[in-house]
Motif scaffolding. Structure first.
Motif, PDB file in Angstrom:
ATOM      1  N   ASP A   1       7.738   8.957   3.001  1.00 48.84           N
ATOM      2  CA  ASP A   1       7.353  10.257   2.964  1.00 48.84           C
ATOM      3  C   ASP A   1       8.148  10.635   4.043  1.00 48.84           C
ATOM      4  OD1 ASP A   1       5.499  12.417   3.643  1.00 48.84           O
ATOM      5  OD2 ASP A   1       3.927  11.006   4.129  1.00 48.84           O
ATOM      6  N   LYS A   2       8.695  11.929   3.340  1.00 50.73           N
ATOM      7  CA  LYS A   2      10.186  13.126   3.883  1.00 50.73           C
ATOM      8  C   LYS A   2       9.204  13.127   5.860  1.00 50.73           C
ATOM      9  CE  LYS A   2      10.756  15.103   0.878  1.00 50.73           C
ATOM     10  NZ  LYS A   2      11.502  16.296   0.681  1.00 50.73           N
ATOM     11  N   ASN A   3       7.742  13.534   5.387  1.00 53.64           N
ATOM     12  CA  ASN A   3       7.224  13.781   6.799  1.00 53.64           C
ATOM     13  C   ASN A   3       6.922  12.368   7.729  1.00 53.64           C
ATOM     14  OD1 ASN A   3       6.655  15.933   5.485  1.00 53.64           O
ATOM     15  ND2 ASN A   3       4.557  15.460   5.164  1.00 53.64           N
ATOM     16  N   SER A   4       7.125  11.427   7.442  1.00 51.61           N
ATOM     17  CA  SER A   4       7.300  10.378   8.282  1.00 51.61           C
ATOM     18  C   SER A   4       8.511   9.925   9.049  1.00 51.61           C
ATOM     19  CB  SER A   4       7.181   9.276   7.237  1.00 51.61           C
ATOM     20  OG  SER A   4       5.726   8.940   7.189  1.00 51.61           O
TER      21      SER A   4
ATOM     22  N   SER B   1      -1.579  10.537  10.438  1.00 52.97           N
ATOM     23  CA  SER B   1      -1.580  10.940   8.106  1.00 52.97           C
ATOM     24  C   SER B   1      -2.769  10.964   8.311  1.00 52.97           C
ATOM     25  CB  SER B   1      -1.209  10.010   8.045  1.00 52.97           C
ATOM     26  OG  SER B   1      -0.086   9.173   7.607  1.00 52.97           O
TER      27      SER B   1
ATOM     28  N   GLU C   1      -1.093  15.657   3.709  1.00 52.81           N
ATOM     29  CA  GLU C   1      -0.288  15.555   1.731  1.00 52.81           C
ATOM     30  C   GLU C   1       1.291  14.999   2.583  1.00 52.81           C
ATOM     31  OE1 GLU C   1      -0.944  18.733  -0.748  1.00 52.81           O
ATOM     32  OE2 GLU C   1      -2.985  18.434  -0.069  1.00 52.81           O
ATOM     33  N   GLY C   2       1.887  14.315   1.819  1.00 51.05           N
ATOM     34  CA  GLY C   2       2.481  13.319   1.867  1.00 51.05           C
ATOM     35  C   GLY C   2       4.119  14.304   1.119  1.00 51.05           C
ATOM     36  N   ARG C   3       4.751  14.381   1.769  1.00 53.50           N
ATOM     37  CA  ARG C   3       6.357  14.869   0.995  1.00 53.50           C
ATOM     38  C   ARG C   3       7.057  14.068   0.280  1.00 53.50           C
ATOM     39  NH1 ARG C   3       9.143  19.369   4.462  1.00 53.50           N
ATOM     40  NH2 ARG C   3      10.377  17.467   4.963  1.00 53.50           N
ATOM     41  N   TYR C   4       6.572  13.075  -0.945  1.00 54.68           N
ATOM     42  CA  TYR C   4       7.299  12.234  -1.041  1.00 54.68           C
ATOM     43  C   TYR C   4       8.358  12.085  -2.027  1.00 54.68           C
ATOM     44  CZ  TYR C   4       2.659  10.272   0.442  1.00 54.68           C
ATOM     45  OH  TYR C   4       1.793  10.158   1.058  1.00 54.68           O
TER      46      TYR C   4
ATOM     47  N   GLN D   1       5.024   5.102   7.877  1.00 59.33           N
ATOM     48  CA  GLN D   1       4.018   5.272   6.809  1.00 59.33           C
ATOM     49  C   GLN D   1       2.676   3.932   6.715  1.00 59.33           C
ATOM     50  OE1 GLN D   1       4.323   8.015   4.446  1.00 59.33           O
ATOM     51  NE2 GLN D   1       2.306   6.738   3.406  1.00 59.33           N
TER      52      GLN D   1
ATOM     53  N   VAL E   1       3.815   4.540  -2.813  1.00 62.62           N
ATOM     54  CA  VAL E   1       5.265   4.170  -0.854  1.00 62.62           C
ATOM     55  C   VAL E   1       5.165   3.030  -0.581  1.00 62.62           C
ATOM     56  CG1 VAL E   1       5.429   5.695   0.637  1.00 62.62           C
ATOM     57  CG2 VAL E   1       4.627   6.167  -1.646  1.00 62.62           C
TER      58      VAL E   1
END
Length: 160
Positions: free
Chosen positions: A61-64, A84, A89-92, A128, A139
């Motif tokens: 997850d790019k947000n993580s 989270s 909503e993650g950006r995977y 994550q 993920v």
């Protein structure tokens, strides 16, 4: 009694060896480097890079990347942490073996923790915890800490 102690010692040795292997065999690595100072003196830019060091595809997850940021001095620590929760909503992104994802993070240093002129150290954590799938693959769950970098604050300004 001797046999019971021996069993506990062997169990401890076996478990600590397994734990060390687990920690050393993480499928991802995180590295940070200094970016540049922003024109505003209390902001710092770092470049965070997460790399798939395994032999299989890993979903992140790019947000993580930067979920947690820790700052250290010789006698104190300050930590900021994301979350989270519900509605997240993650950006995977699926990383192939040896593939990396980089992101520049702009960090504000306005907290009272940074008022004292001194050397500061920092690292970030990829974290994550939301069990989900992306492109029919789980993920990756867990945390990984980056390397540590340092900077100085003198007279209200950042020095790299």
């Amino acid at each position: 009694m001797y046999k019971v102690c021996l069993i506990f010692v062997l169990l401890f040795i076996f478990c600590s060896d397994s734990l060390a292997q687990t920690v050393n065999n993480l499928p991802l690595s995180v590295k940070i480097t200094m970016g540049k100072k922003t024109k505003k003196t209390k902001k710092l830019v770092i470049v965070a890079e997460i790399t798939n060091v395994s032999k299989k595809n890993i979903v992140i997850d790019k947000n993580s990347l930067g979920y947690g940021i820790s700052y250290f001095t010789d006698n104190a620590m300050f930590m900021s942490q994301g979350e989270s929760g519900r509605g997240y909503e993650g950006r995977y992104l699926m990383l192939s073996p040896n593939e990396s994802y980089k992101n520049a993070l702009t960090i504000s240093l306005n907290d009272d923790f940074f008022k004292v002129p001194r050397k500061y150290r920092m690292n970030i954590t990829y974290g994550q915890f939301l069990q989900t799938q992306f492109e029919n693959q789980e993920v990756w769950l867990g945390t990984i800490e980056s390397n540590e970098i340092s900077f100085n604050i003198r007279k209200g300004k950042i020095y790299l």
